[in-house]
Design a protein around this motif. Structure first.
Motif, PDB file in Angstrom:
ATOM      1  N   CYS A 181       0.811  -1.226   0.000  1.00  0.00           N
ATOM      2  CA  CYS A 181       0.000   0.000   0.000  1.00  0.00           C
ATOM      3  C   CYS A 181       0.838   1.266   0.000  1.00  0.00           C
ATOM      4  N   GLU A 182       2.190   1.098   0.059  1.00  0.00           N
ATOM      5  CA  GLU A 182       3.120   2.223   0.070  1.00  0.00           C
ATOM      6  C   GLU A 182       3.000   3.061   1.339  1.00  0.00           C
ATOM      7  N   GLY A 183       2.500   2.451   2.393  1.00  0.00           N
ATOM      8  CA  GLY A 183       2.351   3.152   3.671  1.00  0.00           C
ATOM      9  C   GLY A 183       3.586   3.042   4.551  1.00  0.00           C
ATOM     10  N   PRO A 184       3.685   3.888   5.593  1.00  0.00           N
ATOM     11  CA  PRO A 184       4.853   3.903   6.482  1.00  0.00           C
ATOM     12  C   PRO A 184       4.773   2.844   7.580  1.00  0.00           C
ATOM     13  N   HIS A 185       4.626   1.607   7.193  1.00  0.00           N
ATOM     14  CA  HIS A 185       4.569   0.501   8.149  1.00  0.00           C
ATOM     15  C   HIS A 185       5.073  -0.752   7.447  1.00  0.00           C
ATOM     16  N   SER A 186       5.390  -1.768   8.213  1.00  0.00           N
ATOM     17  CA  SER A 186       5.850  -3.024   7.619  1.00  0.00           C
ATOM     18  C   SER A 186       4.691  -3.703   6.895  1.00  0.00           C
ATOM     19  N   ALA A 187       5.007  -4.601   5.973  1.00  0.00           N
ATOM     20  CA  ALA A 187       3.979  -5.287   5.197  1.00  0.00           C
ATOM     21  C   ALA A 187       3.131  -6.210   6.062  1.00  0.00           C
ATOM     22  N   SER A 188       3.608  -6.540   7.258  1.00  0.00           N
ATOM     23  CA  SER A 188       2.866  -7.436   8.143  1.00  0.00           C
ATOM     24  C   SER A 188       1.905  -6.700   9.074  1.00  0.00           C
ATOM     25  N   SER A 189       1.840  -5.381   8.965  1.00  0.00           N
ATOM     26  CA  SER A 189       0.974  -4.601   9.855  1.00  0.00           C
ATOM     27  C   SER A 189      -0.502  -4.945   9.638  1.00  0.00           C
ATOM     28  N   ARG A 190      -1.215  -5.172  10.738  1.00  0.00           N
ATOM     29  CA  ARG A 190      -2.652  -5.474  10.663  1.00  0.00           C
ATOM     30  C   ARG A 190      -3.472  -4.215  10.397  1.00  0.00           C
ATOM     31  N   ASP A 191      -2.829  -3.060  10.451  1.00  0.00           N
ATOM     32  CA  ASP A 191      -3.511  -1.802  10.130  1.00  0.00           C
ATOM     33  C   ASP A 191      -3.366  -1.429   8.655  1.00  0.00           C
ATOM     34  N   CYS A 192      -2.648  -2.238   7.902  1.00  0.00           N
ATOM     35  CA  CYS A 192      -2.424  -1.966   6.482  1.00  0.00           C
ATOM     36  C   CYS A 192      -3.744  -2.037   5.712  1.00  0.00           C
ATOM     37  N   PRO A 193      -4.055  -1.031   4.893  1.00  0.00           N
ATOM     38  CA  PRO A 193      -5.292  -1.059   4.096  1.00  0.00           C
ATOM     39  C   PRO A 193      -5.372  -2.282   3.184  1.00  0.00           C
ATOM     40  N   ALA A 194      -4.224  -2.694   2.629  1.00  0.00           N
ATOM     41  CA  ALA A 194      -4.212  -3.872   1.753  1.00  0.00           C
ATOM     42  C   ALA A 194      -4.570  -5.124   2.542  1.00  0.00           C
ATOM     43  N   TYR A 195      -4.064  -5.218   3.774  1.00  0.00           N
ATOM     44  CA  TYR A 195      -4.391  -6.374   4.624  1.00  0.00           C
ATOM     45  C   TYR A 195      -5.880  -6.411   4.930  1.00  0.00           C
ATOM     46  N   LYS A 196      -6.472  -5.251   5.213  1.00  0.00           N
ATOM     47  CA  LYS A 196      -7.893  -5.200   5.521  1.00  0.00           C
ATOM     48  C   LYS A 196      -8.745  -5.616   4.325  1.00  0.00           C
ATOM     49  N   ILE A 197      -8.299  -5.247   3.138  1.00  0.00           N
ATOM     50  CA  ILE A 197      -9.007  -5.651   1.925  1.00  0.00           C
ATOM     51  C   ILE A 197      -8.932  -7.165   1.757  1.00  0.00           C
ATOM     52  N   GLU A 198      -7.741  -7.733   1.942  1.00  0.00           N
ATOM     53  CA  GLU A 198      -7.573  -9.176   1.807  1.00  0.00           C
ATOM     54  C   GLU A 198      -8.382  -9.924   2.874  1.00  0.00           C
ATOM     55  N   LYS A 199      -8.465  -9.352   4.053  1.00  0.00           N
ATOM     56  CA  LYS A 199      -9.248  -9.962   5.129  1.00  0.00           C
ATOM     57  C   LYS A 199     -10.729  -9.976   4.771  1.00  0.00           C
ATOM     58  N   GLU A 200     -11.219  -8.903   4.162  1.00  0.00           N
ATOM     59  CA  GLU A 200     -12.619  -8.836   3.745  1.00  0.00           C
ATOM     60  C   GLU A 200     -12.887  -9.835   2.615  1.00  0.00           C
TER      61      GLU A 200
END
Length: 241
Positions: A181-200
């Motif tokens: 998502c190009e955000g300032p966090h690691s790819a494993s962050s549970r707050d990542c927008p991409a992670y939330k999309i994949e979870k949905e």
């Protein structure tokens, strides 16, 4: 498909998999299921092989009860075999000495497309709940949708997403950056927008009893005309401001 329906009756729905190398047939009539499984040739003489789908004919649920803590997985499997439970997996957690200890929570695999509201161990009634798997992520390239064993990309750092540059056990000191998502966090962050999309998408897959690719299509259609990439960029933009 018309030849299949002539042999077994009207199919509720169907879709192709693996680049149209096979078809998935959705039926709800048990008699029709048995007819299809016994079918070896179509009316025109074409040889076919029809089997249960490897994943879409099972579902998973979770049970938690202190009454189960001292029962083995084998005993519980025997206890629930009449409820079409085919696998019992106990959740464990790490201990301070580096070992693992049992918890009172178990994941059950059930042959079928619905889970029972509850199960019994003797007279003890134990409620169930739907099991939602975590999104599939590759620990080599950090992208979603495949695992490390099938990854053809180069390994990247789990913190900064650059090419792997730290030895095992060492910690990256670069600023955290997510390649999804190009955000300032690691790819494993549970707050990542991409992670939330994949979870949905995983929630849609489980609740609708469909394949992962179908679930992704449903998610994208539901959020159209905004694309997956735009959703991630919009979410990232919100985070950065």
């Amino acid at each position: 498909m018309k030849s299949i329906e002539k042999a077994a009756g009207k199919i509720e729905s169907a879709h192709s998999e693996d680049r149209c190398s096979r078809y998935v047939l959705h039926v709800r009539n048990q008699k029709q299921v048995q007819t299809l499984l016994a079918l070896k040739k179509l009316i025109d003489g074409t040889t076919v092989e029809i089997n249960y789908h490897r994943t879409l004919n099972t579902c998973k649920c979770v049970v938690s009860s202190f009454d189960l803590i001292h029962m083995s997985e084998e005993d519980l499997l025997a206890e629930w075999k009449g409820h079409k439970v085919t696998e019992v997996q106990r959740i464990t957690r790490p201990t301070l000495d580096g070992g693992r200890e049992k918890t009172n929570t178990l994941i059950l695999t059930i042959f079928g497309t619905t889970i029972p509201e509850h199960l019994f161990v003797g007279p003890i009634r134990i409620p169930t709940r739907i099991f939602y798997p975590a999104p599939m992520v590759c620990f080599k390239c950090l992208q979603y949708g495949h695992t490390k064993t099938r990854c053809k990309s180069k390994e990247v750092c789990p913190n900064c997403s650059k090419s792997a540059h730290v030895a095992e056990g060492e910690r990256c000191v670069e600023p955290a950056y997510c390649r999804n998502c190009e955000g300032p966090h690691s790819a494993s962050s549970r707050d990542c927008p991409a992670y939330k999309i994949e979870k949905e998408i995983m929630r849609i897959k489980v609740e609708q009893g469909i394949s992962f690719n179908e679930a992704r299509k449903n998610y994208n259609a539901r959020n159209a005309p905004t694309s997956f990439a735009n959703i991630v960029k919009e979410s990232t933009s919100t985070i950065k401001t």
